[in-house]
Design a protein around this motif. Structure first.
Motif, PDB file in Angstrom:
ATOM      1  N   ILE A   1     -11.286  28.315  34.019  1.00 52.61           N
ATOM      2  CA  ILE A   1     -12.287  28.507  35.071  1.00 52.61           C
ATOM      3  C   ILE A   1     -13.174  29.666  34.648  1.00 52.61           C
ATOM      4  CG2 ILE A   1     -12.615  29.266  37.467  1.00 52.61           C
ATOM      5  CD1 ILE A   1      -9.671  28.082  37.859  1.00 52.61           C
ATOM      6  N   ALA A   2     -14.475  29.500  34.740  1.00 48.17           N
ATOM      7  CA  ALA A   2     -15.378  30.623  34.491  1.00 48.17           C
ATOM      8  C   ALA A   2     -16.167  30.887  35.769  1.00 48.17           C
ATOM      9  CB  ALA A   2     -16.322  30.322  33.331  1.00 48.17           C
ATOM     10  N   ALA A   3     -16.170  32.157  36.174  1.00 50.26           N
ATOM     11  CA  ALA A   3     -16.758  32.522  37.463  1.00 50.26           C
ATOM     12  C   ALA A   3     -17.927  33.476  37.279  1.00 50.26           C
ATOM     13  CB  ALA A   3     -15.701  33.182  38.345  1.00 50.26           C
ATOM     14  N   TYR A   4     -18.881  33.379  38.164  1.00 46.48           N
ATOM     15  CA  TYR A   4     -19.966  34.348  38.268  1.00 46.48           C
ATOM     16  C   TYR A   4     -20.455  34.240  39.703  1.00 46.48           C
ATOM     17  CZ  TYR A   4     -23.892  37.273  37.016  1.00 46.48           C
ATOM     18  OH  TYR A   4     -24.763  38.326  36.942  1.00 46.48           O
ATOM     19  N   PRO A   5     -20.726  35.386  40.362  1.00 43.53           N
ATOM     20  CA  PRO A   5     -21.018  35.291  41.792  1.00 43.53           C
ATOM     21  C   PRO A   5     -22.459  34.918  42.130  1.00 43.53           C
ATOM     22  CG  PRO A   5     -20.986  37.582  41.098  1.00 43.53           C
ATOM     23  CD  PRO A   5     -20.661  36.766  39.880  1.00 43.53           C
ATOM     24  N   ILE A   6     -22.632  34.021  43.049  1.00 38.30           N
ATOM     25  CA  ILE A   6     -23.900  33.816  43.762  1.00 38.30           C
ATOM     26  C   ILE A   6     -23.566  33.036  45.026  1.00 38.30           C
ATOM     27  CG2 ILE A   6     -24.498  31.686  42.484  1.00 38.30           C
ATOM     28  CD1 ILE A   6     -27.482  32.500  42.827  1.00 38.30           C
ATOM     29  N   ARG A   7     -24.185  33.454  46.127  1.00 45.84           N
ATOM     30  CA  ARG A   7     -23.972  32.684  47.347  1.00 45.84           C
ATOM     31  C   ARG A   7     -24.664  31.343  47.223  1.00 45.84           C
ATOM     32  NH1 ARG A   7     -23.692  36.938  52.098  1.00 45.84           N
ATOM     33  NH2 ARG A   7     -24.536  38.657  50.918  1.00 45.84           N
ATOM     34  N   PRO A   8     -24.154  30.327  47.934  1.00 45.33           N
ATOM     35  CA  PRO A   8     -22.952  30.296  48.763  1.00 45.33           C
ATOM     36  C   PRO A   8     -21.726  29.713  48.051  1.00 45.33           C
ATOM     37  CG  PRO A   8     -24.308  28.400  49.259  1.00 45.33           C
ATOM     38  CD  PRO A   8     -25.003  29.134  48.143  1.00 45.33           C
ATOM     39  N   TYR A   9     -21.851  29.340  46.767  1.00 41.73           N
ATOM     40  CA  TYR A   9     -20.707  28.664  46.141  1.00 41.73           C
ATOM     41  C   TYR A   9     -19.556  29.633  45.834  1.00 41.73           C
ATOM     42  CZ  TYR A   9     -19.777  30.068  41.371  1.00 41.73           C
ATOM     43  OH  TYR A   9     -19.292  30.759  40.290  1.00 41.73           O
ATOM     44  N   THR A  10     -19.877  30.945  45.751  1.00 41.12           N
ATOM     45  CA  THR A  10     -18.918  31.937  45.236  1.00 41.12           C
ATOM     46  C   THR A  10     -17.526  31.830  45.824  1.00 41.12           C
ATOM     47  OG1 THR A  10     -20.802  33.408  45.383  1.00 41.12           O
ATOM     48  CG2 THR A  10     -18.741  34.382  44.653  1.00 41.12           C
ATOM     49  N   GLU A  11     -17.445  31.451  47.100  1.00 37.60           N
ATOM     50  CA  GLU A  11     -16.128  31.480  47.731  1.00 37.60           C
ATOM     51  C   GLU A  11     -15.152  30.517  47.060  1.00 37.60           C
ATOM     52  OE1 GLU A  11     -16.081  31.128  52.025  1.00 37.60           O
ATOM     53  OE2 GLU A  11     -13.890  31.281  52.010  1.00 37.60           O
ATOM     54  N   VAL A  12     -15.668  29.526  46.351  1.00 44.50           N
ATOM     55  CA  VAL A  12     -14.779  28.656  45.569  1.00 44.50           C
ATOM     56  C   VAL A  12     -14.010  29.527  44.572  1.00 44.50           C
ATOM     57  CG1 VAL A  12     -14.666  26.756  43.924  1.00 44.50           C
ATOM     58  CG2 VAL A  12     -16.382  26.717  45.742  1.00 44.50           C
ATOM     59  N   MET A  13     -14.758  30.390  43.881  1.00 40.65           N
ATOM     60  CA  MET A  13     -14.150  31.240  42.857  1.00 40.65           C
ATOM     61  C   MET A  13     -13.261  32.314  43.481  1.00 40.65           C
ATOM     62  SD  MET A  13     -15.001  29.870  40.089  1.00 40.65           S
ATOM     63  CE  MET A  13     -16.208  28.805  39.321  1.00 40.65           C
ATOM     64  N   ASP A  14     -13.681  32.835  44.647  1.00 38.48           N
ATOM     65  CA  ASP A  14     -12.825  33.795  45.369  1.00 38.48           C
ATOM     66  C   ASP A  14     -11.472  33.147  45.649  1.00 38.48           C
ATOM     67  OD1 ASP A  14     -15.166  35.243  45.433  1.00 38.48           O
ATOM     68  OD2 ASP A  14     -15.490  35.042  47.593  1.00 38.48           O
ATOM     69  N   ALA A  15     -11.518  31.937  46.177  1.00 37.05           N
ATOM     70  CA  ALA A  15     -10.281  31.249  46.565  1.00 37.05           C
ATOM     71  C   ALA A  15      -9.417  30.959  45.334  1.00 37.05           C
ATOM     72  CB  ALA A  15     -10.622  29.956  47.298  1.00 37.05           C
ATOM     73  N   LEU A  16     -10.055  30.579  44.237  1.00 39.75           N
ATOM     74  CA  LEU A  16      -9.290  30.264  43.020  1.00 39.75           C
ATOM     75  C   LEU A  16      -8.616  31.515  42.449  1.00 39.75           C
ATOM     76  CD1 LEU A  16     -11.680  27.729  41.292  1.00 39.75           C
ATOM     77  CD2 LEU A  16      -9.300  27.294  41.960  1.00 39.75           C
ATOM     78  N   SER A  17      -9.337  32.640  42.471  1.00 36.19           N
ATOM     79  CA  SER A  17      -8.741  33.858  41.904  1.00 36.19           C
ATOM     80  C   SER A  17      -7.507  34.253  42.699  1.00 36.19           C
ATOM     81  CB  SER A  17      -9.776  34.988  41.874  1.00 36.19           C
ATOM     82  OG  SER A  17     -10.118  35.362  43.180  1.00 36.19           O
ATOM     83  N   LYS A  18      -7.552  34.022  44.020  1.00 40.01           N
ATOM     84  CA  LYS A  18      -6.386  34.372  44.852  1.00 40.01           C
ATOM     85  C   LYS A  18      -5.216  33.420  44.581  1.00 40.01           C
ATOM     86  CE  LYS A  18      -4.385  36.664  48.273  1.00 40.01           C
ATOM     87  NZ  LYS A  18      -3.543  37.788  47.809  1.00 40.01           N
ATOM     88  N   LEU A  19      -5.521  32.143  44.417  1.00 40.14           N
ATOM     89  CA  LEU A  19      -4.458  31.176  44.102  1.00 40.14           C
ATOM     90  C   LEU A  19      -3.764  31.564  42.795  1.00 40.14           C
ATOM     91  CD1 LEU A  19      -6.192  27.745  44.920  1.00 40.14           C
ATOM     92  CD2 LEU A  19      -4.255  28.754  46.145  1.00 40.14           C
ATOM     93  N   ILE A  20      -4.577  32.005  41.816  1.00 36.93           N
ATOM     94  CA  ILE A  20      -4.017  32.395  40.522  1.00 36.93           C
ATOM     95  C   ILE A  20      -3.237  33.704  40.656  1.00 36.93           C
ATOM     96  CG2 ILE A  20      -4.638  33.185  38.197  1.00 36.93           C
ATOM     97  CD1 ILE A  20      -6.964  31.088  38.342  1.00 36.93           C
ATOM     98  N   ALA A  21      -3.829  34.660  41.379  1.00 38.67           N
ATOM     99  CA  ALA A  21      -3.158  35.958  41.566  1.00 38.67           C
ATOM    100  C   ALA A  21      -1.791  35.773  42.223  1.00 38.67           C
ATOM    101  CB  ALA A  21      -4.035  36.878  42.406  1.00 38.67           C
TER     102      ALA A  21
END
Lengths: 331, 413
Positions: free
Chosen positions: B40-60
């Motif tokens: 997964i490669a992430a970079y923030p921009i609204r409004p899609y960012t929360e997908v990456m937020d959620a994934l990082s927490k699942l991984i953490a």
């Protein structure tokens, strides 16, 4: 307190010990005297067949990988001009995940990106910076021929001061159009990425085998690594192709191209151009052998000599970091 | 086939492991987890960012195992995804609005390299001026580049289309990148109850990614994307063209297989869904969450005896030309709702309208077409707006004149 870093690698002791196996072979159409082709041939000899390579757009993409005549024995993929760092990260991440999940055999696979000075030093420097912050095992080699050589020699952020290129032609009003001082990419990357263990500068042919051993070290130390190579270019620098190796050597000996390694925070000079070391030859001895500097006047040589003297005689870490010292007075 | 369906239905108790309140972004994250994505490669921009937020927490939290890379730009993000995909790792990225455009070079080569990662696009208006709200021009910018492009309208569909998307994109006959688009805010950030499939069911539906003869690995020493010039580009473009054509069939297969595992979730022709169209004389067709007010308007107008319906277009690339032509030529008039713009285009309307007019040109019986530009920059498209669009479309059904057939809905004038 300094500690001497150790790297577990197989040292190539002399040109007769260079691996015979060629993994970059016929099929390319690089120019006669192309130093970058030697750089390319060298890194893959050292890295061996368990390697994946990306090549960023540039002369060494266009000249090397014509459709249906690839010179590559190892898997190779094109990547975009500014994607050197990210291409290496993507491949390294993919391979690591597949190994961890048991989808491919768990073995060491070298991941190498080869980008030019325009791609790596200008457009792609952000991506390379990010790659050097990562914990993936990868090597990025910036082959620096001081121009966008594929598009007919345009100046980049790494072109030597004063050089004539198609973007910097000498004119009647402006005799010097190339007024930017060469960007210090290796030094910048070394000081800016504390957990990156290995950054080096090199030249494919001088000193002999030095570059190959630097590639060995970079691939064996672990984590992301970066090597900046100085690649004389007959077409862009305007000299007879037979002098490519000589010009690399003269550039280094003049002190214009500092040759060093930064290993775990320690600087090791490969060619010590300080007065207390091996010293240096006048820059004029290097510059006047190239047509791209034909229009330079004495004042320009003097300026370049002054800048080079300063980087070796006045910097706290000579040739590497442009910091002259700590001011005692407040301003 | 009937046997397979019956069998699937009997196991359906365990295809979903729980029901959870999720917004569109979180639902996509669970889809990515269930697809067992590798990189997964992430970079923030609204409004899609929360997908990456959620994934990082699942991984953490150890609920999901993948390489998670925080890129330095969208260009790097998309290149990381592309190259991970090239070594046969299932890869995921995403973006919105100007971020999507910043990485456009990488998006183009991902398609021309015929690699099949999946990207989510949380649709967002393009700058300038800065705006977070939905517009479809961002995702639609890749419509001619060899991408699969589909829009979902609920978090449930969003989750499911991560699995369906990889299934289609990675198919040997397709191998095209997949753009999974959803309306910014209206879907990315609205919560619904979502049935979350079990990992076993997801695995049963979605085969392992296998790039086979094109994977970059020392055991398969190939050169990818060498310099080619005028010698072979046309032949390669033709291969892309053929893949996009073949994708239409693979999409159908994928939905059938999905239904086999998960029950009758989707019905033919899959590329779009019709709502109350059986005896309809006039329909609206749109993309994304405009379906919600439009369907409510249909119900209200039906109560008054008006024969109206709604067509929700799910797949934009490949465009379901034949099926949509057959569908829309049944009606007297079609109102096309564009949440995008195409300034200076032949009819000065939206992108979707031009596509639909082109699609209907060979039809023996062509409906009258009107176009609505609405909801730009995230402006709400209300039920009242939808009713107004039905009114205008019904009037168009009665007259031949095409004067002023593009109407801007909700515009302050």
């Amino acid at each position: 307190m300094s500690t001497v870093p150790t790297i577990d690698y197989e040292k190539i002791k002399g040109v007769h010990k260079v691996p015979l196996e060629e993994l970059y072979t016929s099929g390319h159409r690089t120019c006669q005297g192309c130093e970058s082709a030697t750089t390319m041939r060298g890194f893959i000899k050292v890295a061996g067949p368990r390697t994946v390579v990306t090549g960023s757009t540039g002369c060494m993409y266009v000249a090397n990988t014509s459709y249906l005549t690839t010179p590559w024995i190892v898997p190779w993929m094109h990547t975009q001009l500014g994607a050197g760092g990210s291409s290496a990260v993507g491949m390294a991440a993919g391979l690591r995940a597949l190994k961890r999940k048991g989808k491919i055999k768990d073995e060491k696979i070298n991941v190498i990106n080869f980008s030019g000075d325009l791609g790596a030093g200008d457009m792609g420097i952000g991506g390379i910076s990010a790659a050097l912050q990562s914990d993936y095992d990868l090597l990025i080699i910036m082959y620096d021929n001081e121009s966008a050589a594929n598009t007919d020699i345009q100046a980049t952020g790494l072109t030597t001061y004063g050089a004539q290129t198609t973007f910097t032609p000498p004119g009647t009003k402006h005799p010097i159009m190339q007024r930017r001082w060469k960007k210090n990419v290796a030094g910048m990357l070394a000081v800016g990425h504390r957990t990156c263990r290995y950054v080096a500068t090199a030249c494919a042919t001088y000193p002999p085998t030095d570059y190959l051993n630097k590639v060995q070290k970079a691939l064996n130390i672990g984590g992301p690594t970066f090597i900046h190579t100085y690649d004389p270019c007959p077409k862009g620098w305007d000299y007879h192709p037979r002098f490519s190796h000589d010009l690399g050597e003269l550039g280094i000996k003049s002190g214009l191209y500092p040759l060093y390694e930064v290993v775990d925070g320690q600087v090791i000079y490969t060619y010590d151009a300080r007065k207390s070391g091996k010293g240096r030859i006048p820059v004029k001895d290097f510059l006047t052998k190239q047509g791209r500097f034909d229009h330079l006047k004495e004042e320009h040589f003097t300026y370049i000599q002054k800048m080079v003297d300063e980087q070796w005689d006045e910097w706290e870490i000579p040739g590497v970091a442009p910091i002259k010292g700590i001011l005692k007075a407040r301003i | 086939m009937s046997v397979a369906v019956a069998k699937a239905k009997s196991d359906q108790s365990d295809v979903y492991e729980r029901e959870e309140l999720l917004n569109g972004c979180q639902a996509v994250a669970h889809g990515v987890r269930l697809a067992d994505v590798d990189v997964i490669a992430a970079y923030p921009i609204r409004p899609y960012t929360e997908v990456m937020d959620a994934l990082s927490k699942l991984i953490a939290d150890g609920q999901f195992d993948a390489e998670y890379i925080i890129a330095d730009s969208e260009h790097s993000q998309f290149e990381i995804v592309k190259h991970a995909s090239s070594v046969n790792a299932r890869a995921f990225g995403g973006s919105s609005g100007t971020g999507w455009m910043y990485g456009m070079e990488a998006l183009v080569v991902t398609a021309t390299d015929r690699l099949p990662p999946l990207f989510v696009v949380g649709n967002r208006a393009l700058d300038d001026p800065g705006a977070f709200g939905v517009e479809h021009n961002d995702a639609m910018a890749v419509r001619d580049m060899g991408w699969l492009l589909c829009w979902v309208t609920t978090p449930q569909e969003a989750l499911e289309h991560v699995l369906i998307g990889y299934r289609i994109a990675e198919d040997k006959r397709v191998r095209m990148p997949m753009g999974l688009a959803m309306d910014g805010a209206f879907l990315t950030h609205s919560q619904h109850m979502v049935k979350v499939p079990s990992p076993e069911a997801a695995k049963k539906f979605l085969p392992q990614y296998d790039l086979a003869e094109r994977r970059l690995h020392p055991d398969n020493p190939i050169s990818v994307a060498p310099q080619i010039n005028e010698d072979w580009v046309m032949e390669l473009r033709r291969q892309n063209w053929e893949a996009a054509k073949r994708a239409r069939g693979v999409i159908k297969e994928a939905y059938k297989e999905f239904n086999d595992v998960f029950g009758e979730r989707y019905s033919a022709p899959y590329y779009f869904e019709e709502f109350m169209t059986d005896d309809a004389e006039v329909v609206l067709i749109g993309i994304g969450t405009v379906a919600a007010p439009a369907r409510t308007a249909v119900r209200r107008l039906r109560e008054k005896g008006q024969k109206v319906g709604y067509v929700n277009l799910r797949w934009f690339r490949p465009f379901p030309t034949v099926e949509l032509r057959e569908c829309l030529s049944r009606f007297k008039a079609v109102g096309v709702v564009d949440r995008d713009f195409a300034h200076g285009s032949p009819d000065n309307g939206g992108i979707l309208m031009h596509e639909i007019r082109s699609c209907l040109y060979p039809a023996k019986q062509r409906p009258a077409i009107v176009n609505f530009m609405g909801g730009l920059g995230g402006r709400d498209l209300s039920i009242a707006d939808a009713q107004k669009m039905y009114d205008i479309t019904q009037q168009a059904a009665k007259k031949d004149s095409m004067d002023g057939f593009v109407t801007w809905i909700g515009l302050r004038e």
